[in-house]
Structures are given as C-alpha cells and as structure tokens.
Design a protein around this motif. Structure first.
Motif, short mmCIF file in Angstrom:
data_model
loop_
_atom_site.label_atom_id
_atom_site.label_comp_id
_atom_site.label_asym_id
_atom_site.label_seq_id
_atom_site.Cartn_x
_atom_site.Cartn_y
_atom_site.Cartn_z
N TYR A 247 13.46 -13.36 30.23
CA TYR A 247 15.32 -13.55 30.49
C TYR A 247 16.25 -13.40 31.73
CZ TYR A 247 16.00 -10.71 27.03
OH TYR A 247 15.67 -8.96 26.72
N LYS A 292 17.65 -13.74 17.18
CA LYS A 292 18.33 -13.36 18.61
C LYS A 292 18.56 -14.23 19.73
CE LYS A 292 18.59 -8.99 20.41
NZ LYS A 292 19.92 -8.41 20.30
N SER A 293 19.95 -13.44 20.86
CA SER A 293 19.99 -14.73 21.80
C SER A 293 19.55 -15.56 21.26
CB SER A 293 18.75 -13.72 22.70
OG SER A 293 18.61 -12.50 22.91
#
Length: 307
Positions: A247, A292-293
C-alpha cells in the motif's frame, strides 16, 4: 434492574450513511497506486465537489467516518500483492472502466456533506491525469434502518473482498488493556474467528453509530460480544487465503505491506439475542469497512446468503 448491554447497544443511534459511487475511465494506459483506494483519496483532495467529504475524512485521525474502497475492474478489486509485484506496476489499459465508492456516516444534515457530489465529474491531477471520473449514484440510508439480513438460526456468508486486518490485541480482556503483557508489536489474525469479527464490528458501531470517543473505556463491550460470539456463533464453512498487500513506500524506500485474509466464512448465529447485534454492526461494516486501514479500502466485506 439494569437492562443487559445487548439491548442497549443498538439504542441511541441516529444519522445517515451516504454512499457515493464513482466511475473512472482510463483515457490512456495508466499506472495505478499499488493499493487503489488511494485513487479515491486523490479524488477527495483534488475535486472541489468533494470538499465536504474531504473535511469529514480529516475530522478524526482514527476510526474515520469515511471509507474509500479499492477500485474494481469488473468484479475484481485492484491492489498489488507481494506475489504480483514481480510483474511490474499495477496498470490498466486505455478504455478500461473502474468503479469505487466513497461512504460516510453523517450525524447532521447529510445533504450538506454530500454537497455537489451528485453532479461531480472531471479529470484527476497528475500523475493520475489519465483517469476521468464521474459520480454515478449517491445513496442515502438511515443508520437505524441498516440491516445485513443476519437472523438467528440462519447461515450467512461473510465475503472478504480485500485483506482483512484484525489486530491480535482486539480481543484483549479489559483488565489487561493497560498491561505491559499486551504492549507488543502489531500483528493481524489470518484466521478471523467469530469473536474477532464481532468485536471489530461492535467497536466500529460504538465509534461511529454511537459516537463514542473513549473506546478504551468501552472496551469491555466489544470483548463481551466477541466472547459470546465464540460460543453462540457456529462456523459452518470457510475458504480463506492470506495475501500480503502493498500500500505504498516507507520513508527508507522500502515497501509498506499488510498481510490479511481474503475469501469467505459462513457463520450461523445460534442466539436470538446476539443475532440482532451482528445484523446491525455487520451492516455498518459492510458500508464502512472492517478492521484496521478500512478507511483506505482494507477490510471490504459483504454479507451474502449462502447458495
């Protein structure tokens, strides 16, 4: 006598979920970011008609009230993995049509947040100026009316479209939240059990549907629902594959990576008290992501009926 928490958890909520569906067209061959949720982040920051959504995205650093999905080419979510990195950067050919969604939870006037997004179109700035964009649809739902179709005694299929990042510390017993025993490096579950799925969904519900700011003080609620879920939710089937997604790049030039499962798990709630909690919280997770994220497209999940 105080009412059990599983009755009160779903009360005291309000507001709306806004979903803005965007179509991108490749005007030429285009190199995309390794995780394509960043294309929608570029749109959010570059387009004046997304100003209100941009402000909402920046309104809190954690548990953001806005989720940007990875782009889809047909049914396939576009992101680069460690395994695919050797084949070069992520590219789409001229003429390709990509789609993504910006979703947000709004406690005030939803139309003020949507702003001019309904008629939004244009072209992204360099280096993504090979992509034009157009908003295809703006959808508005009440938080109170959300449902994922989860019912006690009925199987449901939780499809995980992008890597699901569930921190191993998510199911920390509340008495150990401040203990040095759990102050360790970050790691993610590759086998998402009912407890972790439920705890993550309830944590999201507390932060966004209930608007709780101090999640540490409320940590016993996701933990309690998680523990009950391991007892009162049966795992019927699963097909999971761990993948390592890229990412971005770190400051030293190395790759930023995150490893989590994709695939599906089929679950069956056995309790008519727990099922409504899973129904509401997973419905919110379906729109705003899980784990998360999720704000940049990780943890995109969908609840389906098993075939």
């Amino acid at each position: 006598m105080a009412r059990p928490f599983f009755h009160t958890l779903l009360e005291g909520v309000g507001g709306f979920v806004v979903s803005v569906s965007v179509r991108f067209t490749a005007l030429r061959d285009v190199v995309l970011p390794p995780f394509t949720g960043r294309v929608l982040k570029t749109l959010l920051h570059a387009s004046p008609c997304m100003e209100a959504l941009r402000g909402l995205y920046a309104s809190r650093p954690t548990q953001r009230p806005v989720r940007l999905t990875a782009l889809r080419l047909g049914w396939r979510r576009l992101y680069q993995t460690v395994d695919s990195a050797g084949r070069g950067p992520l590219r789409v050919r001229a003429g390709s049509t990509l789609r993504g969604v910006v979703s947000a939870i709004v406690r005030g006037d939803p139309f003020a947040v949507v702003g001019d997004a309904g008629g939004c179109s244009g072209r992204l700035p360099a280096p993504l100026d090979g992509l034009s964009f157009e908003v295809e649809e703006v959808k508005l739902e009440t938080v109170e009316g959300l449902t994922a179709g989860v019912r006690a005694g009925e199987e449901f299929k939780l499809v995980i479209h992008t890597p699901l990042l569930l921190d191993t510390k998510l199911m920390t017993p509340p008495v150990l939240v401040d203990s040095s025993l759990v102050k360790v490096g970050q790691a993610y579950r590759l086998l998402p059990t009912p407890s972790y799925i439920a705890a993550a969904a309830v944590r999201l519900w507390l932060a966004l549907a209930r608007g709780e700011r101090d999640l540490k003080a409320e940590s016993w609620i996701p933990y309690a629902v998680g523990r009950l879920s391991d007892v009162l939710v049966a795992e019927v089937d699963y097909k999971l594959k761990p993948v390592t997604a890229i990412y971005g790049r770190a400051g030293d030039g190395g790759l930023r990576k995150a490893r989590g499962p994709v695939g599906y798990v089929i679950l069956k709630p056995l309790s008519d008290r727990l099922a409504p909690i899973l129904d509401k919280t997973l419905a919110l997770a379906q729109r705003l992501g899980l784990g998360k994220s999720r704000a940049i497209g990780f943890g995109e999940v969908e609840v389906q009926k098993p075939r």
